[in-house]
Design a protein around this motif. Structure first.
Motif, PDB file in Angstrom:
ATOM      1  N   GLU A  72      47.478  37.342  31.046  1.00 60.92           N
ATOM      2  CA  GLU A  72      47.855  37.066  32.434  1.00 60.92           C
ATOM      3  C   GLU A  72      46.739  37.229  33.457  1.00 60.92           C
ATOM      4  N   HIS A  73      45.599  37.789  33.034  1.00 59.29           N
ATOM      5  CA  HIS A  73      44.538  37.989  34.026  1.00 59.29           C
ATOM      6  C   HIS A  73      43.643  36.758  34.104  1.00 59.29           C
ATOM      7  N   VAL A  74      44.220  35.719  34.699  1.00 60.12           N
ATOM      8  CA  VAL A  74      43.556  34.426  34.815  1.00 60.12           C
ATOM      9  C   VAL A  74      43.476  34.099  36.297  1.00 60.12           C
ATOM     10  N   ASN A  75      42.370  33.488  36.711  1.00 54.35           N
ATOM     11  CA  ASN A  75      42.170  33.184  38.133  1.00 54.35           C
ATOM     12  C   ASN A  75      43.326  32.323  38.674  1.00 54.35           C
ATOM     13  N   ILE A  76      44.086  32.894  39.559  1.00 55.53           N
ATOM     14  CA  ILE A  76      45.330  32.249  40.013  1.00 55.53           C
ATOM     15  C   ILE A  76      45.042  31.063  40.939  1.00 55.53           C
ATOM     16  N   GLU A  77      43.995  31.176  41.755  1.00 58.88           N
ATOM     17  CA  GLU A  77      43.681  30.065  42.675  1.00 58.88           C
ATOM     18  C   GLU A  77      43.324  28.810  41.876  1.00 58.88           C
ATOM     19  N   ALA A  78      42.568  28.996  40.799  1.00 54.60           N
ATOM     20  CA  ALA A  78      42.194  27.836  39.967  1.00 54.60           C
ATOM     21  C   ALA A  78      43.442  27.222  39.332  1.00 54.60           C
ATOM     22  N   LEU A  79      44.366  28.069  38.861  1.00 54.10           N
ATOM     23  CA  LEU A  79      45.596  27.547  38.229  1.00 54.10           C
ATOM     24  C   LEU A  79      46.445  26.802  39.249  1.00 54.10           C
ATOM     25  N   GLU A  80      46.530  27.353  40.466  1.00 58.50           N
ATOM     26  CA  GLU A  80      47.331  26.682  41.507  1.00 58.50           C
ATOM     27  C   GLU A  80      46.748  25.316  41.843  1.00 58.50           C
ATOM     28  N   ARG A  81      45.412  25.261  41.907  1.00 63.61           N
ATOM     29  CA  ARG A  81      44.785  23.970  42.214  1.00 63.61           C
ATOM     30  C   ARG A  81      45.013  22.973  41.076  1.00 63.61           C
ATOM     31  N   LEU A  82      44.889  23.444  39.850  1.00 61.94           N
ATOM     32  CA  LEU A  82      45.118  22.563  38.698  1.00 61.94           C
ATOM     33  C   LEU A  82      46.567  22.059  38.685  1.00 61.94           C
ATOM     34  N   GLN A  83      47.475  22.953  39.030  1.00 62.15           N
ATOM     35  CA  GLN A  83      48.887  22.541  39.071  1.00 62.15           C
ATOM     36  C   GLN A  83      49.103  21.485  40.157  1.00 62.15           C
ATOM     37  N   ALA A  84      48.466  21.691  41.313  1.00 65.29           N
ATOM     38  CA  ALA A  84      48.604  20.721  42.408  1.00 65.29           C
ATOM     39  C   ALA A  84      48.036  19.359  41.993  1.00 65.29           C
ATOM     40  N   ALA A 252      70.406  54.773  30.003  1.00 67.20           N
ATOM     41  CA  ALA A 252      70.222  53.587  30.853  1.00 67.20           C
ATOM     42  C   ALA A 252      69.031  52.769  30.362  1.00 67.20           C
ATOM     43  N   VAL A 253      69.140  51.463  30.484  1.00 69.41           N
ATOM     44  CA  VAL A 253      68.012  50.586  30.130  1.00 69.41           C
ATOM     45  C   VAL A 253      67.302  50.186  31.423  1.00 69.41           C
ATOM     46  N   LEU A 254      65.971  50.372  31.451  1.00 65.04           N
ATOM     47  CA  LEU A 254      65.147  50.011  32.609  1.00 65.04           C
ATOM     48  C   LEU A 254      64.086  49.022  32.164  1.00 65.04           C
ATOM     49  N   VAL A 255      63.719  48.110  33.062  1.00 64.84           N
ATOM     50  CA  VAL A 255      62.598  47.213  32.751  1.00 64.84           C
ATOM     51  C   VAL A 255      61.307  47.934  33.108  1.00 64.84           C
ATOM     52  N   ASN A 256      60.393  48.042  32.153  1.00 66.57           N
ATOM     53  CA  ASN A 256      59.078  48.585  32.466  1.00 66.57           C
ATOM     54  C   ASN A 256      58.241  47.496  33.112  1.00 66.57           C
ATOM     55  N   GLU A 257      58.008  46.425  32.395  1.00 64.67           N
ATOM     56  CA  GLU A 257      57.301  45.295  33.004  1.00 64.67           C
ATOM     57  C   GLU A 257      57.565  44.027  32.222  1.00 64.67           C
ATOM     58  N   ILE A 258      57.149  42.907  32.826  1.00 61.90           N
ATOM     59  CA  ILE A 258      57.366  41.596  32.217  1.00 61.90           C
ATOM     60  C   ILE A 258      56.008  40.925  32.060  1.00 61.90           C
ATOM     61  N   ALA A 259      55.781  40.349  30.882  1.00 57.17           N
ATOM     62  CA  ALA A 259      54.574  39.546  30.677  1.00 57.17           C
ATOM     63  C   ALA A 259      55.011  38.087  30.574  1.00 57.17           C
ATOM     64  N   PRO A 260      54.263  37.165  31.190  1.00 59.41           N
ATOM     65  CA  PRO A 260      54.722  35.767  31.247  1.00 59.41           C
ATOM     66  C   PRO A 260      54.238  34.959  30.061  1.00 59.41           C
ATOM     67  N   ARG A 261      54.543  35.402  28.852  1.00 59.76           N
ATOM     68  CA  ARG A 261      53.900  34.797  27.668  1.00 59.76           C
ATOM     69  C   ARG A 261      54.487  35.389  26.391  1.00 59.76           C
ATOM     70  N   VAL A 262      54.009  34.841  25.266  1.00 58.22           N
ATOM     71  CA  VAL A 262      54.315  35.497  23.990  1.00 58.22           C
ATOM     72  C   VAL A 262      53.615  36.853  23.997  1.00 58.22           C
ATOM     73  N   HIS A 263      53.998  37.716  23.073  1.00 59.83           N
ATOM     74  CA  HIS A 263      53.547  39.107  23.212  1.00 59.83           C
ATOM     75  C   HIS A 263      53.459  39.785  21.846  1.00 59.83           C
ATOM     76  N   ASN A 264      52.529  40.714  21.722  1.00 61.81           N
ATOM     77  CA  ASN A 264      52.427  41.416  20.444  1.00 61.81           C
ATOM     78  C   ASN A 264      53.593  42.380  20.206  1.00 61.81           C
ATOM     79  N   ARG A 265      54.474  42.527  21.180  1.00 56.78           N
ATOM     80  CA  ARG A 265      55.696  43.310  20.931  1.00 56.78           C
ATOM     81  C   ARG A 265      56.801  42.426  20.375  1.00 56.78           C
ATOM     82  N   GLY A 266      56.477  41.163  20.111  1.00 55.72           N
ATOM     83  CA  GLY A 266      57.563  40.280  19.674  1.00 55.72           C
ATOM     84  C   GLY A 266      57.204  39.275  18.614  1.00 55.72           C
ATOM     85  N   HIS A 267      55.999  39.271  18.108  1.00 57.97           N
ATOM     86  CA  HIS A 267      55.725  38.295  17.048  1.00 57.97           C
ATOM     87  C   HIS A 267      56.046  38.932  15.735  1.00 57.97           C
TER      88      HIS A 267
END
Ligand code: ADP
Length: 267
Positions: A72-84, A252-267
Motif C-alpha cells: 500500500e505504500h505507493v505514491n498516491i498522486e501518481a495513482l490518482e493521475r493514472l486513474q484520471a 468482542a471482535v475489533l478491526v485492527n486494520e484493513i489492507a487493500p490487497r491480498v495478504h500474507n494472513r490469507g494465502h
C-alpha cells in the motif's frame, strides 16, 4: 492487455501463478526497488524504481492498462493521475488514500460504525501523557510489518519510542487474532474467504503461525460476518481487502486494520 504489479514480492508472485491460464494475451510488468525481486524471471519486464516516487510510478503506469498493488505504500498522486487518464487500478486510489494513513483509516472505521480499539491522534509523542499508558503507538504513515508500531507501558518506554504523527491506541487484551479476506469483482459480485487465525511473535509483532479455516464460536463468527458486510458496504469499488481482527478476552471482535490487497494472513 498490459498488466502492471506494484511491487514484485511474494504476493505478486502468487497472483502470477493464478494468472497463468490468462497469460496468452497479457503482457505483465513489475515495478520494484530491486531487479532481483520474487517475480524476476516470471514476467515480461521488471522496471526498477521506488513505489513511493511519483515519477517512477507514473512512468511505469503509463505503459499499463491495469495496475495491481501488492503493497500500500505507493505514491498516491501518481495513482490518482493514472486513474484520471483511464487506467484501472486495484485498489481504488480514493480507498488507498484512507488506508495509507492509519489515522484516517481509524476515523473511517468509526464513521462507518465498524468496531475498533479506542484511539486518538497526536502530532508527536510529547502529546502523550503517562496516565494514558499502556498504549500502542502507531505511526500514521509508512509503518508496516511492525516497523511503526510500539507498545508503550511507561514514560521510559515512551522516551525510547519513535516520534512521529501517530495514532495512540488503547491496549487491547487480545485473546486471538483473525483475518478475513474480502473481495468484489468487476461485475460487482462480492466474496469472502474462510476466516484465518494467527499467532503472533510477542516481540517482533509479526505473524508466526496461521490456521485456516479458524474454529469460531457462533457469537464470534456472527460478529466477523457483520464486520465483513460493513466493510464491503463502506468500500464500494472492485478490489480485495484483508481485514485484521482482534478477539478481545471479553469476547468482542475489533478491526485492527484493513489492507487493500491480498495478504500474507490469507494465502
Ligand atoms: P502493522 O501495520 O505493522 O501490521 P498492526 O497495527 O497490524 O501493525 O499491529 C501489529 C500487531 O501489534 C498486531 O497484530 C497486534 O499483535 C499488536 N497490536 C496492534 N495494536 C494493538 C493494540 N491496540 N493492543 C494490543 N496489541 C496490538
Amino acid at each position: 492487455m498490459r498488466l502492471g504489479f506494484i511491487t514484485g514480492g511474494q504476493l505478486a508472485r502468487m497472483m502470477l501463478q493464478a494468472l497463468v491460464p490468462l497469460r496468452h494475451d497479457m503482457r505483465v510488468r513489475v515495478l520494484d526497488g530491486s531487479a532481483e525481486c520474487p517475480c524476476t524471471g516470471l514476467v515480461d519486464e521488471i522496471v526498477v524504481g521506488k513505489s513511493t516516487d511519483f515519477g517512477a510510478v507514473y512512468e511505469f503506469g503509463k505503459d499499463c492498462d491495469v495496475i495491481i498493488l501488492e503493497f500500500e505504500h505507493v505514491n498516491i498522486e501518481a495513482l490518482e493521475r493514472l486513474q484520471a487518464e483511464g487506467k484501472r487500478i486495484l485498489c481504488h486510489p480514493a480507498d488507498l488514500r484512507i488506508i495509507q494513513d492509519k489515522g484516517l483509516q481509524k476515523q473511517f472505521l468509526v464513521e462507518n460504525h465498524i468496531p475498533t480499539a479506542e484511539f486518538r491522534l497526536v502530532q508527536s509523542k510529547a502529546e502523550v501523557s503517562e496516565p494514558e499508558l499502556p498504549a500502542v503507538l502507531k505511526t500514521r504513515t509508512q509503518g508496516y510489518d511492525g516497523g511503526g508500531v510500539r507498545k508503550v507501558t511507561s514514560a521510559t518506554e515512551l522516551d525510547a519510542a519513535f516520534d512521529a504523527p501517530s495514532v495512540v491506541e488503547a491496549c487491547v487484551d487480545i485473546a486471538t487474532e483473525y483475518s478475513l479476506i474480502l473481495g468484489r469483482d468487476a461485475q460487482g459480485q462480492t466474496f469472502r474467504y474462510p476466516v484465518a487465525e494467527q499467532e503472533f511473535h510477542p516481540d517482533a509483532h509479526l505473524v508466526h503461525f496461521i490456521a485456516a479455516p479458524a474454529e469460531l464460536k457462533p457469537a464470534v463468527a456472527e460478529q466477523i460476518e457483520r464486520i465483513g458486510d460493513q466493510i464491503l458496504a463502506a468500500f464500494a469499488e472492485t478490489g480485495m481487502w484483508a481485514v485484521e481482527l482482534f478477539l478481545t478476552t471479553g469476547g468482542a471482535v475489533l478491526v485492527n486494520e484493513i489492507a487493500p490487497r491480498v495478504h500474507n494472513r490469507g494465502h
